[in-house]
Design an enzyme around this catalytic site. Structure first.
Site, short mmCIF file in Angstrom:
data_model
loop_
_atom_site.label_atom_id
_atom_site.label_comp_id
_atom_site.label_asym_id
_atom_site.label_seq_id
_atom_site.Cartn_x
_atom_site.Cartn_y
_atom_site.Cartn_z
N ARG A 296 0.65 -1.57 0.05
CA ARG A 296 0.34 -0.32 0.03
C ARG A 296 0.93 0.96 0.08
O ARG A 296 0.39 2.27 -0.34
CB ARG A 296 -0.99 -0.35 1.12
CG ARG A 296 -2.29 -1.15 0.72
CD ARG A 296 -3.03 -0.48 2.05
NE ARG A 296 -4.01 -1.39 2.14
CZ ARG A 296 -4.03 -2.81 2.41
NH1 ARG A 296 -3.16 -3.87 3.04
NH2 ARG A 296 -5.03 -3.81 2.18
N HIS B 127 -7.64 -12.63 5.31
CA HIS B 127 -7.10 -12.89 3.69
C HIS B 127 -7.44 -13.53 3.47
O HIS B 127 -6.74 -13.05 1.78
CB HIS B 127 -6.55 -11.26 3.84
CG HIS B 127 -7.13 -9.50 4.29
ND1 HIS B 127 -6.21 -8.54 5.22
CD2 HIS B 127 -7.90 -9.18 4.68
CE1 HIS B 127 -7.50 -7.85 5.91
NE2 HIS B 127 -8.56 -8.13 5.90
N CYS C 237 -11.19 -23.00 -6.39
CA CYS C 237 -12.35 -22.77 -6.54
C CYS C 237 -13.06 -21.65 -6.42
O CYS C 237 -13.65 -21.85 -5.22
CB CYS C 237 -13.28 -23.63 -7.72
SG CYS C 237 -14.36 -23.75 -8.36
N CYS D 278 -16.61 -24.14 -6.08
CA CYS D 278 -16.47 -25.92 -5.38
C CYS D 278 -15.41 -25.80 -3.84
O CYS D 278 -15.44 -26.30 -3.33
CB CYS D 278 -16.79 -26.53 -6.19
SG CYS D 278 -14.96 -26.99 -7.15
N CYS E 140 -11.85 -24.38 -13.01
CA CYS E 140 -12.54 -25.91 -12.76
C CYS E 140 -12.78 -26.88 -13.23
O CYS E 140 -13.83 -26.52 -13.83
CB CYS E 140 -12.80 -25.05 -11.40
SG CYS E 140 -12.89 -26.33 -9.55
N SER F 282 -0.83 -1.02 10.33
CA SER F 282 -1.24 0.10 10.29
C SER F 282 -2.45 0.63 10.90
O SER F 282 -3.34 1.45 11.82
CB SER F 282 -1.67 0.64 9.17
OG SER F 282 -2.34 0.59 8.03
N ASN G 238 5.37 -1.41 16.16
CA ASN G 238 5.19 -1.22 14.70
C ASN G 238 5.95 -0.10 14.55
O ASN G 238 6.36 1.15 15.24
CB ASN G 238 3.62 -0.37 14.08
CG ASN G 238 3.43 -0.15 13.14
OD1 ASN G 238 3.83 -1.04 12.19
ND2 ASN G 238 3.28 0.85 12.47
#
Length: 243
Positions: A32, A117, A125, A128, A150, A191, A215
């Site tokens: 980012r 994430h 796929c 499925c 797939c 962040s 951080n």
């Protein structure tokens, strides 16, 4: 840092939450940041991926270029120490925003890692949920220049959560349960801007947990933290395993 070590010793349930900053020492840039990879290889929205064969081809083209730039990253000192702390029972769950698989590569078992994430080291796929080896799919794409499909007819993409795609409900529930169960929540290299993921440290804090931020830079949630360490991440975790 000595106080953090004491808090870890006293905590009956500790959660570590990791973002992109923990992986920069492994050679993975912060996507980012200005001039970062996303400024040149911007992710394609999931709705566009599903709607257009052209966008599916472009998504795979960008995935291959991205993986070539990153190479084959290895876990760094912070990943290794977290794995050690989990093995010693001092950390109970790792919630991560990262898709790089480095926590698992450092030795953590899959049941200790909650991936909010997804994971970019395999493909899946969209219909499925069948899993595919990412290298096989990439070689197929480079040979045919066709978006992979797939056997069920569904579209195959890397097993990450794209922009516009729903967050995985199982991971979200597991992260919520861990956040509510913990006595100590340590956010590392994030962040803390991206929601809903950044809501978990707040949930833990509101439920009585101590909230620590490790951080290099300021975060959006500094005002809620009980402790802020603007140190190098690897240095902090190296200290936590010193006698």
């Amino acid at each position: 840092m000595e106080e953090l070590k004491q808090w870890m010793d006293e905590s009956a349930y500790t959660v570590i939450f990791t973002g992109a900053g923990i992986s920069t020492d492994s050679g993975i840039p912060d996507f980012r940041s200005p001039g970062g990879l996303w400024s040149r290889l911007a992710p394609i929205d999931f709705r566009d991926f599903m709607a257009s064969d052209e966008m599916r081809v472009e998504t795979w083209r960008r995935k291959i270029l991205l993986d070539q730039e990153i190479g084959k990253p290895e876990p760094n000192k912070a990943h290794s120490v977290i794995s050690q702390l989990v093995g010693e029972g001092k950390v109970h769950k790792v919630i991560t925003q990262n898709i790089d698989n480095l926590h698992q590569k450092s030795g953590l078992s899959a049941d200790k890692v909650i991936e909010l994430h997804g994971n970019g080291t395999f493909a899946k796929c969209t219909s499925c949920n069948k899993q595919y080896q990412i290298d096989v799919i990439k070689e197929q794409f480079k040979r045919d220049n066709l978006a992979p499909v797939c056997a069920c007819g569904g579209y195959i993409k890397s097993a990450t959560v794209s922009f516009g795609q729903s967050m995985p409900p199982e991971a979200m529930q597991a992260a919520e349960e861990a956040s509510l169960a913990c006595e100590l929540f340590i956010a590392v290299g994030s962040s803390l801007k991206v929601f809903p993921a950044a809501g978990f440290p707040l949930l833990a804090k509101q439920n009585g947990a101590k909230f620590v931020i490790v951080n290099r830079d300021e975060t959006d949630l500094d005002g809620y933290a009980d402790m802020i360490l603007n140190n190098e991440i690897s240095d902090v975790f190296a200290f936590l395993t010193e006698n």
